[in-house]
Structure formats: C-alpha cells, structure tokens
Design a protein around this motif. Structure first.
Motif, PDB file in Angstrom:
ATOM      1  N   LEU A  21     -37.623  32.720 -97.218  1.00  0.00           N
ATOM      2  CA  LEU A  21     -37.031  32.918 -98.546  1.00  0.00           C
ATOM      3  C   LEU A  21     -38.120  33.042 -99.612  1.00  0.00           C
ATOM      4  CD1 LEU A  21     -33.933  30.497 -98.427  1.00  0.00           C
ATOM      5  CD2 LEU A  21     -33.967  32.979 -98.160  1.00  0.00           C
ATOM      6  N   ASP A  22     -39.191  32.240 -99.498  1.00  0.00           N
ATOM      7  CA  ASP A  22     -40.323  32.325-100.437  1.00  0.00           C
ATOM      8  C   ASP A  22     -40.910  33.732-100.444  1.00  0.00           C
ATOM      9  OD1 ASP A  22     -40.124  29.799-101.331  1.00  0.00           O
ATOM     10  OD2 ASP A  22     -41.751  28.948-100.094  1.00  0.00           O
ATOM     11  N   GLN A  29     -38.410  36.251-102.070  1.00  0.00           N
ATOM     12  CA  GLN A  29     -38.328  36.065-103.529  1.00  0.00           C
ATOM     13  C   GLN A  29     -39.582  36.587-104.196  1.00  0.00           C
ATOM     14  OE1 GLN A  29     -37.348  31.881-103.742  1.00  0.00           O
ATOM     15  NE2 GLN A  29     -35.266  32.349-104.439  1.00  0.00           N
ATOM     16  N   SER A  79     -40.909  24.012 -88.169  1.00  0.00           N
ATOM     17  CA  SER A  79     -39.971  23.580 -89.212  1.00  0.00           C
ATOM     18  C   SER A  79     -40.233  24.378 -90.485  1.00  0.00           C
ATOM     19  CB  SER A  79     -40.136  22.075 -89.467  1.00  0.00           C
ATOM     20  OG  SER A  79     -41.486  21.787 -89.727  1.00  0.00           O
ATOM     21  N   HIS A  80     -39.303  24.318 -91.417  1.00  0.00           N
ATOM     22  CA  HIS A  80     -39.385  25.009 -92.714  1.00  0.00           C
ATOM     23  C   HIS A  80     -39.490  26.523 -92.550  1.00  0.00           C
ATOM     24  CE1 HIS A  80     -39.939  20.970 -94.112  1.00  0.00           C
ATOM     25  NE2 HIS A  80     -41.126  20.866 -93.522  1.00  0.00           N
ATOM     26  N   ASN A  81     -38.981  27.064 -91.458  1.00  0.00           N
ATOM     27  CA  ASN A  81     -39.032  28.522 -91.254  1.00  0.00           C
ATOM     28  C   ASN A  81     -38.228  29.249 -92.324  1.00  0.00           C
ATOM     29  OD1 ASN A  81     -40.578  28.285 -88.891  1.00  0.00           O
ATOM     30  ND2 ASN A  81     -38.725  27.869 -87.683  1.00  0.00           N
ATOM     31  N   LEU A  82     -37.027  28.702 -92.644  1.00  0.00           N
ATOM     32  CA  LEU A  82     -36.151  29.346 -93.622  1.00  0.00           C
ATOM     33  C   LEU A  82     -36.806  29.376 -95.001  1.00  0.00           C
ATOM     34  CD1 LEU A  82     -33.379  30.599 -94.327  1.00  0.00           C
ATOM     35  CD2 LEU A  82     -32.519  28.284 -94.717  1.00  0.00           C
ATOM     36  N   VAL A  83     -37.446  28.254 -95.388  1.00  0.00           N
ATOM     37  CA  VAL A  83     -38.095  28.164 -96.710  1.00  0.00           C
ATOM     38  C   VAL A  83     -39.197  29.209 -96.826  1.00  0.00           C
ATOM     39  CG1 VAL A  83     -39.439  26.648 -98.245  1.00  0.00           C
ATOM     40  CG2 VAL A  83     -37.545  25.711 -96.896  1.00  0.00           C
ATOM     41  N   ARG A  84     -39.986  29.365 -95.759  1.00  0.00           N
ATOM     42  CA  ARG A  84     -41.087  30.338 -95.790  1.00  0.00           C
ATOM     43  C   ARG A  84     -40.560  31.762 -95.925  1.00  0.00           C
ATOM     44  NH1 ARG A  84     -43.997  26.754 -92.448  1.00  0.00           N
ATOM     45  NH2 ARG A  84     -42.960  27.500 -90.581  1.00  0.00           N
ATOM     46  N   SER A  91     -28.730  29.927 -91.243  1.00  0.00           N
ATOM     47  CA  SER A  91     -29.743  29.498 -90.282  1.00  0.00           C
ATOM     48  C   SER A  91     -29.038  28.722 -89.173  1.00  0.00           C
ATOM     49  CB  SER A  91     -30.759  28.583 -90.974  1.00  0.00           C
ATOM     50  OG  SER A  91     -31.586  27.989 -90.002  1.00  0.00           O
TER      51      SER A  91
END
Lengths: 391, 313
Positions: free
Chosen positions: B279-280, B283, B272-277, B294
C-alpha cells in the motif's frame, strides 16, 4: 431377534397390500359359497316332501311308519282325513304325497308280508315323490330283515327306524361326495385360487420387506456392525417364515369362515392343506430369490402380476387344466403352480379325476424340487452378491 | 493419548485397471479428529470401506486399536460407529425405531439401549421428531438421524463419511458442533469431506488425498507451511503500469504479481507487513484504489499448489 422384530415392524407398513388381497379373496369366497349354498339347498328341498297319511289301521306299526317318514319329510295333518280337502291341497301344491295305510297293516307285518302294504297318491309333476317312495321301500326292507331274525314287531319297528336314520345320513354324505366328483367342490375352487392369491400377497407384501434388508446402503451399514451375518440372516429368515405362515393361516381361516370346507371329507381338506403348505414353501423361496434383486416398487408390481397372473392362466387357476391346449400344459409344467393345481384337481375330483396317492406324492415332490431350485439360485446369488460387494 | 486408533499401512485397492487407493499410509491417534480431505473420486470412501472391511483390498495392512481389522473382527466392530455417506436408515421405521435398531446392533440390554437411544435423540436434537418417518424429515434432519444411528451405542471410534453433503448451513453447524462434542467426550473421529472449511474447522490433523494417494498429512498449519504461498493480497485498481508491477515484484517476500480485470493480485511467500509495504508503494505512486483484501492460504491453495488443480474440480 432384532431383525425378526424389525421384520414385523416393516411388515406393518406393507400389511395394507396383504389385507387388500385377502379381502378380495374373501369376497370371491363369499360369492362362491352362495353359489354352492344355492345349489345344495335346492337339492335338499327336492328330497323333503310334504305329505299326509290316511291311517286306516291306526296301530303301533302304522304310527311307527308315520313317525319315521315325518323325520325325513314334512308331515301335514288333516283333521278328519277329509279326502276332498286332501285333494284340494294336492292340487294347490300344499302337499305332494298321500300315503294310505290300509286296515290290517300291522297284521300283515306280523305275518311277514312286506309287499304292497301301503298305497299312495302323488303329484306327477314333481320328482320328490319318487324319493318318498324310495324311503318307504327302504323302510320295509329294513323291517323285513329284523322281522326275519325273529325279533318282536315292536323291536323291529324301533330298530328299523334307527338304522334307516343312519342309512339316510350316509346317503346324504354320498350325494355330497358325488357332487364333489362332478367338480363342484368349494374347497377345490378355494385352493385353486389360493395359488394366485398366495403369489400375489407374498410377492407384493413380503418382497418389499426383504428388499429393505437387501438395500445396498443398509446392508453395508449392518455389515460393519457387531451383528454377525448368520444372526442377521436367521432373524430375517425366521421373520419371513413366520410372516408367510401367518398369511397362509389367515387365508385358510378365512376359507373356514367362508364355509369352504363344509362339503368335503376332512381327509380331503387335510391333503389340500398339505398341498398348499408345500406350495407355500415354493412361493417363499421364489420370493426370496426375487427380493434379492434391487427392484423398484413398480418393477416389483409388474413382476408380481406377470408371475401371478401368467402362471395362473398357464397352470389352470383361472382356466381349468383340462381345457388348456396340450402345448400350453407342456409349458406350464415348468411352473410350480401346475403341480399344485394337479394335486388340487385330483383331490377335488375336477373333470371326474380320481385321487391317486402316488400322483399326489409325486406332485408334492416336484413342488419341493422347485423350492430346492429356488433356494439354490438364492444362495448362488447371495454368494455372488457378497463377492461383488467386497471386490 | 498417544495410542493408535487406526493404522493403515501401504494400502492398495484396485478396481480392475483403476488404482483407487495407491500405497496409502495413515496413522490416527486416539482422541483425534482426523480429516480425510480430497475431491470427489479421490479414494476417501474406498479407504473408509477398506478400513471397515466392507471391501477387500489388494495389498496393505489395517489395524484398529492395534488389532488387525478383518470382516469377522466383531470385537473391533463393537467399538466402531459408522455414519455412511448415503443415509442408511429404514424408511418404514420412525426416527426412534431406527436409532433403536442401529443401537440394538451393538447393545442387547434393553434398558441400557433405551437410555442410549434417548441420549442420541437429545444429542442430535431430534426430540420433536422421534415419531416421524424418515420421508417426512428435511435433508438436515435426515443427516442428523443418520448420525444418531451411528453414534447411539457410544463407540470409541466414529467414522463419518461426508456427513454434511446437501445440508443447509444451520444443520451443518449443528452437525460439526456435535462431532466436536463427541470428540470432547473421548471418541476418536475420522471425518471425510471435500469441504475444506469444515475439515479445517474441526480436524486436529488432516490427510489430503488425491488419486488414491496421500499427498500431504499434518495439522492445517503444517499443511499450509508446505506451500510457498503464505499471503494473498488482492486490490481493486483501475490500471497499473508494467514498471510498477516489476517494482512490486521486487518488494520483500513478494514472488508473484498479476493484473487482470482491474484486479491486482500479489502473492507473498511469508514475512510480515507485506500489505503495508504494498500500500505504501501504491500511495507513493499516487494510485487510487478501492477494495483491499489480504488472505492467508487455504487448504484449497495447498491442494492447488501440490496437485496443480482446485480441490473442488
């Protein structure tokens, strides 16, 4: 009965084709009837003579002769029996025959003298008078027979008049029969064209109905239903039989309305009808075979025209069989229409052909063999198709 | 309901040299909507035709409602409704007459048939077209008529072979809703299609077929779990360095990173949270990017990963 009902629901959509052909056929028949009616009327008028009688005897016997002739011909009465007036009328063709009954006519009859009893004048440019002479001679022959059997003159006169009416009725029938033998039978022509009409109507109107049921997708859809194949086939088969008999009857009835059967004896019409029924069986089986192929509407029309017109030309529908070349008739024997037309020819007396019961039955048998062959082809195709479908 | 509606065991069907169905095994429970998914020519329709005894087969066994299915098994056929891939109706009959005919193949009672026909007309929304001839109907209405003819007699098992081919979206939705309604009313459905979205939308279980073989079977979720790919992240970006691609690959659950035509595609195998990682990271490297997408894997991805080709090939 589901498929039977559906057969006729589908038939409603194809009935137009059927009607077009039946209407064309009716028009043809009306034309033919008029042609035949024209020829028979002229013949009748030739026998009906306008005549007058100069009755110098004025007895029961002379009146009986006048009355008898008036039943056969048109009697014109002249007041005072003015000879010059009668001659004028003869000149202007108002009358064609003048019969003179001399004084002592009745006495001569009583004495058994039947020769040269009456004198006559007639127009020499008309054959009608000769028919009149025949009637007068026949009357005296009949009268002589009754007088010879010691009848009273009154009884002899009455019986002679009666029997002559019957004899003359037979003569009319005999003339019609001769006409048939000369190849002018309207029923003969009617049943001859029947061959073409039946092929065209059934191929073009019944094949599409059968082809609908043979449609691959529909057949597959019906196959996986609760309906057993035997019941399906029975429904469609019964529909096809009823439809074809209906078409056959419509054409036959149309023939009746068109006056096609009026000149031939009922026995001849019955045999022609039986022949057409056997031919119907052949066409139905042939239609079943053709409908087994998944044909387009255009392909079906093409096949109907090729078979309908082709067999009609080859087998003697449009061109009489006796006018066809020997090598053509040799080929046409391979078509059922040839055997149908053969029977029609001998029944109608075309080209002077005489009816032969053995030949008639043989021709029916050959037609039935064609039907059997078509049915065999149909079943073989059906089995092969079924095997191919589940392969 | 756990009773078996259809059981196909080791089914083999050959067309000369071509093996159309290759040792296929299926078990469809009563009350299911079972999807047969596969590309054109994969053997779906052949399988259906074998199930319906329209085709003979070389090997195997087929049971419907726990009885052997044969061409003369009319007691079983009475319980089956079929909607063929090709619309099979009489061109010469009206909508109502067509439905009445096909209902009449199963129901003899005239009154009951009348009622069933009316219900089928209403169910498929053909009330305004009952007197129409098939030629006058649009593609969607024609398909609805095809369905009405197949379901009018209220069968327990309905087999629909590609019922939405060449149908507009509105009619397609109506057809799919109708199928789900039939299932709610108690019918078992076998639904074949090459449209994965449809199958995923309505089917409780799915068998994916390719070259006559069942390559996977289960619920949509179960099928998706069969493959490594669980999440696909797509980002529009002008450029990215090779080092950054390697760094992205090193992130947890990421197993593939590609950059092509200003599009960065990152495949993850779960978590989970693959997209957040992702994008982090981007950035942090001060990349500017546009559209971000996604997506969870589709049945096409399942098919692609198992067979190496697209479902729509």
């Amino acid at each position: 009965m589901l498929n039977f009902k559906t057969f006729f629901q589908i038939a409603k959509k194809h009935i137009g084709t059927c009607f077009i052909y039946v209407i064309i056929f009716l028009i043809l028949m009306v034309v033919m009837t008029n042609i035949n009616k024209g020829s028979s009327t002229s013949k009748f008028e030739a026998k009906s003579v306008k005549f007058t009688v100069i009755d110098e005897d004025d007895t029961v016997a002379s009146h009986a002769l006048t009355d008898y002739l008036a039943t056969k011909h048109k009697y014109i009465s002249f007041e005072g029996k003015d000879i010059s007036k009668i001659q004028d009328n003869m000149y202007y063709e108002e009358i064609s025959y003048v019969l003179t009954i001399p004084k002592g006519y009745e006495e001569e009859l009583k004495n058994g003298n039947f020769k040269n009893l009456v004198t006559h004048s007639m127009r020499t440019d008309s054959a009608a008078g000769y028919f009149f002479n025949q009637d007068v001679d026949s009357y005296f022959r009949a009268l002589s027979v009754y007088q010879a059997s010691s009848e009273s003159l009154e009884d002899s006169l009455s019986k002679a008049a009666n029997v002559m009416e019957k004899v003359n009725a037979n003569e009319v029938e005999m003339i019609t029969f001769e006409k048939t033998n000369n190849g002018n039978s309207p029923s003969g022509y009617f049943f001859q064209y029947f061959a073409y009409i039946l092929i065209s109507v059934l191929l073009l109107s019944m094949s599409p109905i059968l082809m609908t049921f043979h449609n691959r997708d529909l057949a597959a859809r019906i196959s996986c239903s609760y309906l057993k194949p035997r019941r399906k086939a029975a429904g469609i088969g019964l529909g096809a039989i009823c439809y074809s008999i209906l078409v056959w009857l419509i054409i036959l009835i149309a023939g009746g309305f068109g006056g096609m059967y009026r000149y031939d004896p009922i026995e001849t019409i019955a045999l022609m009808t039986a022949n057409s029924f056997v031919y119907l069986i052949v066409i139905v089986t042939m239609t079943l075979c053709i409908a087994s192929f998944s044909l387009s509407e255009h392909a079906l029309q093409l096949i109907a025209n090729v078979i309908g017109l082709g067999s009609s030309f080859l087998c003697g529908v449009f061109v009489p069989q006796w006018m066809l070349a020997e090598n053509v008739t040799r080929i046409s024997r391979f078509f059922p229409a040839y055997w149908f037309i053969r029977n029609n020819n001998i029944l109608a007396g075309f080209n002077g052909e005489a009816f032969n019961p053995d030949e008639y039955l043989l021709n029916l048998g050959v037609q039935l063999l064609f039907a059997l062959a078509f049915m065999t082809i149909y079943f073989v195709m059906h089995v092969q198709k079924k095997a191919k479908a589940v392969a | 309901m756990n009773e078996t509606a259809v059981k196909v065991k080791e089914l083999v069907k050959r067309y000369r040299e071509l093996l159309a169905v290759d040792h296929l095994n299926l078990e469809i429970k009563q009350g299911e909507i079972f999807g047969l998914l596969g590309p054109n020519g994969s053997g779906k329709t052949t399988t259906i035709n074998c199930i319906l005894s329209l085709l003979s087969y070389d090997n195997g066994e087929i049971e419907i409602f726990e009885k052997p299915m044969k061409a003369d098994a009319y007691d079983i056929k009475a319980k089956i409704g079929v909607v063929m891939q090709n619309v099979a109706v009489f061109e010469e009959l009206t909508v109502q007459e067509n439905i009445d005919y096909f209902c009449g193949l199963y129901i003899n009672d005239k009154q009951l048939r009348k009622q069933y026909v009316e219900e089928a007309i209403q169910f498929t929304g053909l009330e305004d077209f009952r007197k129409f001839y098939p030629k006058k109907l649009s593609g969607g209405l024609l398909r609805r008529l095809n369905i009405a003819c197949g379901i009018a007699h209220k069968p327990k098992l309905i087999i629909l072979d590609e019922p939405t081919v060449a149908v507009d979206p509105q009619s397609r939705n109506r057809i799919l809703e109708g199928i789900m309604e039939l299932n709610r009313q108690g019918a078992t459905i076998i639904y074949t299609s090459h449209y994965m979205e449809e199958v995923e939308q309505i089917c409780s279980r799915i068998a994916i077929i390719d070259n006559g073989k069942c390559i996977a079977q289960g619920t949509a979720e179960e099928l998706k779990k069969l493959i490594k790919k669980r999440e696909i992240i797509t980002i529009d970006i002008l450029s990215v360095t090779a080092d950054d691609i390697e760094a992205l690959k090193a992130l947890p659950h990421v197993y593939s990173v590609t950059f092509e035509d200003s599009k960065l595609t990152i495949l993850c195998d779960g978590g989970s949270h693959n997209l957040v990682r992702v994008l982090d990271y981007l950035q942090g490297k001060e990349y500017s990017f546009g559209h971000i997408h996604s997506a969870l894997p589709t049945l096409n991805d399942v098919f692609l990963e198992i067979t190496g080709k697209e479902l729509r090939d």
